[in-house]
Design a protein around this motif. Structure first.
Motif, PDB file in Angstrom:
ATOM      1  N   ALA A   7      37.250  37.942  45.455  1.00 51.96           N
ATOM      2  CA  ALA A   7      36.530  36.651  45.386  1.00 51.96           C
ATOM      3  C   ALA A   7      37.468  35.390  45.625  1.00 51.96           C
ATOM      4  CB  ALA A   7      35.991  36.513  43.836  1.00 51.96           C
ATOM      5  N   MET A   8      39.092  35.786  45.320  1.00 58.96           N
ATOM      6  CA  MET A   8      39.786  34.690  45.457  1.00 58.96           C
ATOM      7  C   MET A   8      40.072  34.476  47.111  1.00 58.96           C
ATOM      8  SD  MET A   8      40.845  33.573  42.683  1.00 58.96           S
ATOM      9  CE  MET A   8      39.088  33.780  42.369  1.00 58.96           C
ATOM     10  N   LYS A   9      39.942  35.518  47.893  1.00 57.31           N
ATOM     11  CA  LYS A   9      40.057  35.510  49.271  1.00 57.31           C
ATOM     12  C   LYS A   9      38.717  34.493  49.635  1.00 57.31           C
ATOM     13  CE  LYS A   9      40.741  35.576  53.539  1.00 57.31           C
ATOM     14  NZ  LYS A   9      41.866  34.746  54.248  1.00 57.31           N
ATOM     15  N   ALA A  10      37.793  34.888  49.217  1.00 56.58           N
ATOM     16  CA  ALA A  10      36.533  34.113  49.645  1.00 56.58           C
ATOM     17  C   ALA A  10      36.790  32.647  49.201  1.00 56.58           C
ATOM     18  CB  ALA A  10      35.247  34.726  48.876  1.00 56.58           C
ATOM     19  N   ALA A  11      37.295  32.307  48.022  1.00 58.11           N
ATOM     20  CA  ALA A  11      37.532  30.988  47.567  1.00 58.11           C
ATOM     21  C   ALA A  11      38.499  30.179  48.423  1.00 58.11           C
ATOM     22  CB  ALA A  11      37.721  31.103  45.920  1.00 58.11           C
ATOM     23  N   PHE A  12      39.532  30.897  48.796  1.00 61.28           N
ATOM     24  CA  PHE A  12      40.732  30.484  49.556  1.00 61.28           C
ATOM     25  C   PHE A  12      40.755  30.998  50.840  1.00 61.28           C
ATOM     26  CE2 PHE A  12      41.603  29.954  45.079  1.00 61.28           C
ATOM     27  CZ  PHE A  12      42.046  28.871  44.916  1.00 61.28           C
ATOM     28  N   PRO A  13      39.902  30.671  51.803  1.00 60.94           N
ATOM     29  CA  PRO A  13      39.726  31.656  53.098  1.00 60.94           C
ATOM     30  C   PRO A  13      41.236  31.182  53.817  1.00 60.94           C
ATOM     31  CG  PRO A  13      38.162  29.626  53.056  1.00 60.94           C
ATOM     32  CD  PRO A  13      38.830  29.851  51.530  1.00 60.94           C
ATOM     33  N   LEU A  32      40.476  46.176  53.917  1.00 60.14           N
ATOM     34  CA  LEU A  32      40.195  45.253  54.947  1.00 60.14           C
ATOM     35  C   LEU A  32      38.971  45.062  55.359  1.00 60.14           C
ATOM     36  CD1 LEU A  32      43.356  47.148  56.674  1.00 60.14           C
ATOM     37  CD2 LEU A  32      43.306  44.672  55.427  1.00 60.14           C
ATOM     38  N   ALA A  33      38.035  45.954  55.111  1.00 62.32           N
ATOM     39  CA  ALA A  33      36.536  45.814  55.632  1.00 62.32           C
ATOM     40  C   ALA A  33      35.937  44.637  54.851  1.00 62.32           C
ATOM     41  CB  ALA A  33      35.969  47.093  55.800  1.00 62.32           C
ATOM     42  N   ARG A  34      36.452  44.583  53.607  1.00 59.84           N
ATOM     43  CA  ARG A  34      35.858  43.791  52.751  1.00 59.84           C
ATOM     44  C   ARG A  34      36.228  42.447  52.855  1.00 59.84           C
ATOM     45  NH1 ARG A  34      35.123  46.338  46.856  1.00 59.84           N
ATOM     46  NH2 ARG A  34      33.834  44.324  46.364  1.00 59.84           N
ATOM     47  N   GLY A  35      37.196  42.145  53.740  1.00 59.07           N
ATOM     48  CA  GLY A  35      37.542  40.596  54.086  1.00 59.07           C
ATOM     49  C   GLY A  35      38.976  40.522  53.595  1.00 59.07           C
ATOM     50  N   LEU A  36      39.750  41.328  52.775  1.00 59.76           N
ATOM     51  CA  LEU A  36      41.017  40.996  52.530  1.00 59.76           C
ATOM     52  C   LEU A  36      41.958  41.158  54.023  1.00 59.76           C
ATOM     53  CD1 LEU A  36      41.272  43.008  49.140  1.00 59.76           C
ATOM     54  CD2 LEU A  36      41.457  40.545  49.578  1.00 59.76           C
ATOM     55  N   ASP A  37      43.009  40.293  53.711  1.00 56.60           N
ATOM     56  CA  ASP A  37      43.767  40.506  54.940  1.00 56.60           C
ATOM     57  C   ASP A  37      44.964  41.385  54.866  1.00 56.60           C
ATOM     58  OD1 ASP A  37      43.079  37.637  56.121  1.00 56.60           O
ATOM     59  OD2 ASP A  37      43.612  36.996  53.943  1.00 56.60           O
ATOM     60  N   GLY A  38      45.202  41.860  53.796  1.00 61.95           N
ATOM     61  CA  GLY A  38      46.378  42.808  53.906  1.00 61.95           C
ATOM     62  C   GLY A  38      46.213  43.939  52.344  1.00 61.95           C
ATOM     63  N   VAL A  39      46.864  45.055  52.512  1.00 67.55           N
ATOM     64  CA  VAL A  39      46.685  45.837  51.276  1.00 67.55           C
ATOM     65  C   VAL A  39      48.220  46.179  51.321  1.00 67.55           C
ATOM     66  CG1 VAL A  39      46.121  48.020  50.716  1.00 67.55           C
ATOM     67  CG2 VAL A  39      44.716  46.670  52.011  1.00 67.55           C
ATOM     68  N   MET A  40      48.767  46.327  49.971  1.00 71.36           N
ATOM     69  CA  MET A  40      50.195  46.628  49.549  1.00 71.36           C
ATOM     70  C   MET A  40      49.837  48.002  48.771  1.00 71.36           C
ATOM     71  SD  MET A  40      53.044  44.440  47.256  1.00 71.36           S
ATOM     72  CE  MET A  40      53.637  43.447  48.689  1.00 71.36           C
ATOM     73  N   ILE A  41      50.648  48.835  49.130  1.00 77.78           N
ATOM     74  CA  ILE A  41      50.787  50.264  48.576  1.00 77.78           C
ATOM     75  C   ILE A  41      52.164  50.602  47.920  1.00 77.78           C
ATOM     76  CG2 ILE A  41      50.216  52.642  48.623  1.00 77.78           C
ATOM     77  CD1 ILE A  41      48.518  52.235  50.862  1.00 77.78           C
ATOM     78  N   GLY A  42      52.089  50.819  46.601  1.00 81.63           N
ATOM     79  CA  GLY A  42      53.391  51.258  46.086  1.00 81.63           C
ATOM     80  C   GLY A  42      53.722  52.658  45.904  1.00 81.63           C
ATOM     81  N   ARG A  43      53.407  53.210  44.652  1.00 78.05           N
ATOM     82  CA  ARG A  43      53.831  54.580  44.363  1.00 78.05           C
ATOM     83  C   ARG A  43      53.441  55.610  45.324  1.00 78.05           C
ATOM     84  NH1 ARG A  43      52.131  54.331  38.252  1.00 78.05           N
ATOM     85  NH2 ARG A  43      50.878  52.851  39.245  1.00 78.05           N
ATOM     86  N   ALA A  44      52.260  55.568  45.663  1.00 78.21           N
ATOM     87  CA  ALA A  44      51.695  56.399  46.790  1.00 78.21           C
ATOM     88  C   ALA A  44      52.521  56.587  48.110  1.00 78.21           C
ATOM     89  CB  ALA A  44      49.896  56.028  46.875  1.00 78.21           C
TER      90      ALA A  44
END
Length: 346
Positions: free
Chosen positions: A204-210, A230-242
């Motif tokens: 929702a924050m991505k939608a509010a702050f395009p 990414l398919a849902r519109g986010l620009d990036g994904v950060m993965i940690g422990r995995a």
């Protein structure tokens, strides 16, 4: 935007941030980042958090050491004093980092006692002052990593206001850990698992702050999940422990699946490629007086859930601390994995 040779500019960093490896204390050191870079040419790598006081007051410039091969790589800073963060950011830029990230998410007692990390979610105005000072001091991009809130804050109320203030201070890229941090009552480890995840709020924050580049972090275990965000519109994904515990599974396939890049070599096993690629680095490290275990402790999960994984871990764990241990031990452990794989296939 930096124009220094070898330092990624803004567009390159935006692309790299489609998948990043989270900054993790005691884990994402320079040896770990070299391993991760061999597995992925594209993903954005972060340092462990380095405190601004350690750099500015303590002169601990060795904390900025890294190999140029690690790029695209970002330096994460911890601090809460604008002028000091500006000086630390300048030191980071001079060391070669194209991105300087401010930690507004770490819940550890040590971080709280220094009045920075997740506790800064309660002081968005101070965060805005900090990033404005940092931006004024460097040409490298300044970014923020935060939580959705802390303690009794209501994330759906405070997170939009927080993002508005840092955007007004010039921030254009933010990573949001989709959990609250409880600064009292939960340990840092519990803060990584106990507070519920609210992925929908980050979306929702991505939608509010395009206009903001928004990456999501927290509890993401595989590339399929990353592709879904990414398919849902986010620009990036950060993965940690995995990404740390199963680096070949996450980073070995990331270039093709997340970035659409051709694999280094079709059909090649990413884990074996990483081992072979690390051997010259290990030789140089040991020859310079370093200990093998400083490097191999980050390699224990390369063959996770595969035949020979236990033997791989055993050989490295038992032998890497011994005097004189070097690349031959790693090659021997790889041989044991290959033998186990052959037996399993027979």
């Amino acid at each position: 935007m930096s124009t220094e040779p070898g330092k990624p500019g803004v567009c390159a960093l935006d692309r790299a941030a489609r998948l990043s490896v989270a900054p993790m204390m005691d884990w994402t050191d320079r040896h770990c980042r070299v391993l991760h870079r061999i597995l992925s040419r594209e993903a954005l790598l972060y340092t462990e958090m380095v405190t601004a006081p350690a750099l500015v007051r303590g002169g601990a410039l060795h904390l900025l050491e890294h190999d140029p091969v690690e790029h695209p790589a970002a330096l994460q800073l911890g601090g809460s004093e604008p002028a000091e963060l500006a000086r630390a950011a300048r030191l980071g830029e001079e060391a070669g980092y194209g991105e300087i990230n401010l930690n507004v998410g770490c819940p550890s007692d040590r971080v709280q006692s220094g009045a920075f990390g997740a506790v800064l979610m309660k002081q968005p105005g101070l965060v805005a002052d900090c990033v404005a000072a940092m931006r004024g001091a460097v040409g490298s991009e300044v970014t923020v990593k935060c939580r959705i809130g802390v303690d009794d804050q209501e994330p759906r109320d405070i997170l939009p206001a927080f993002l508005e203030q840092i955007r007004a201070a010039g921030i254009r890229r933010v990573t949001i850990h989709a959990r609250k941090a409880w600064l009292q009552g939960l340990s840092p480890k519990q803060n990584r698992d106990v507070p519920p995840l609210d992925y929908d709020l980050v979306i929702a924050m991505k939608a509010a702050f395009p206009d903001l580049h928004v990456s999501i972090n927290g509890g993401i275990e595989d590339l399929q999940s990353a592709e879904g965000f990414l398919a849902r519109g986010l620009d990036g994904v950060m993965i940690g422990r995995a990404a740390y515990h199963r680096p070949a599974d996450i980073l070995g396939e990331a270039d093709a699946r997340i970035f659409g890049a051709a694999p280094v070599m079709e059909g090649e096993d990413p884990a074996e490629r990483a081992v072979i690629g690390m051997l010259p680095y290990i030789e140089a490290h040991v020859s310079a007086g370093g200990r093998l275990a400083q490097v191999t402790r980050h390699m224990l999960g390369l063959f996770a859930q595969r035949p020979g994984a236990r033997e791989w871990r055993r050989i490295l764990s038992e032998g890497a601390h011994r005097p004189g241990a070097g690349p031959d031990l790693v090659a021997s452990a790889l041989g044991a994995v290959r033998e186990a794989g052959a037996r399993s296939a027979a």
